[in-house]
Design a protein around this motif. Structure first.
Motif, PDB file in Angstrom:
ATOM      1  N   VAL A  28       0.908  -1.001  -0.028  1.00 21.90           N
ATOM      2  CA  VAL A  28       0.011  -0.125  -0.018  1.00 21.90           C
ATOM      3  C   VAL A  28       0.795   1.239   0.016  1.00 21.90           C
ATOM      4  N   ARG A  29       0.568   2.123  -0.911  1.00 19.31           N
ATOM      5  CA  ARG A  29       1.251   3.391  -0.896  1.00 19.31           C
ATOM      6  C   ARG A  29       0.110   4.522  -0.874  1.00 19.31           C
ATOM      7  N   THR A  30       0.707   5.683  -0.943  1.00 23.52           N
ATOM      8  CA  THR A  30      -0.292   6.771  -0.503  1.00 23.52           C
ATOM      9  C   THR A  30      -1.488   6.817  -1.614  1.00 23.52           C
ATOM     10  N   ALA A  31      -1.041   6.710  -2.637  1.00 30.80           N
ATOM     11  CA  ALA A  31      -1.849   6.915  -3.887  1.00 30.80           C
ATOM     12  C   ALA A  31      -2.448   5.781  -4.539  1.00 30.80           C
ATOM     13  N   ALA A  32      -1.849   4.852  -4.200  1.00 30.09           N
ATOM     14  CA  ALA A  32      -2.126   3.239  -4.900  1.00 30.09           C
ATOM     15  C   ALA A  32      -1.564   2.254  -4.283  1.00 30.09           C
TER      16      ALA A  32
END
Length: 65
Positions: A28-32
């Motif tokens: 999990v990343r901030t935008a995706a």
């Protein structure tokens, strides 16, 4: 992307089993949300929006009933 895929915290699906086949990992990343095959980590991961991932997991959870 400023963070390489190897620096991310990858999580294997709880449905992957221990036999080593059909394994999916997510990070999990901030935008995706990144999705990859745990047996072929040299391949580029698929990036989907967090909203798309939430919709997918909600749909998948509903299909298990």
């Amino acid at each position: 992307m400023s963070t390489t895929e190897t620096e991310l915290a990858w999580f294997k699906s709880s449905y992957s089993g221990s036999s080593g086949d059909n394994c999916v990992e997510v990070a999990v990343r901030t935008a995706a949300v990144l999705v990859r095959d745990s047996k072929d980590t040299d391949r580029r991961a698929l990036a989907v929006s967090r909203d798309a991932w939430a919709a997918f997991t909600a749909l998948a959870a509903g299909s298990r009933r």
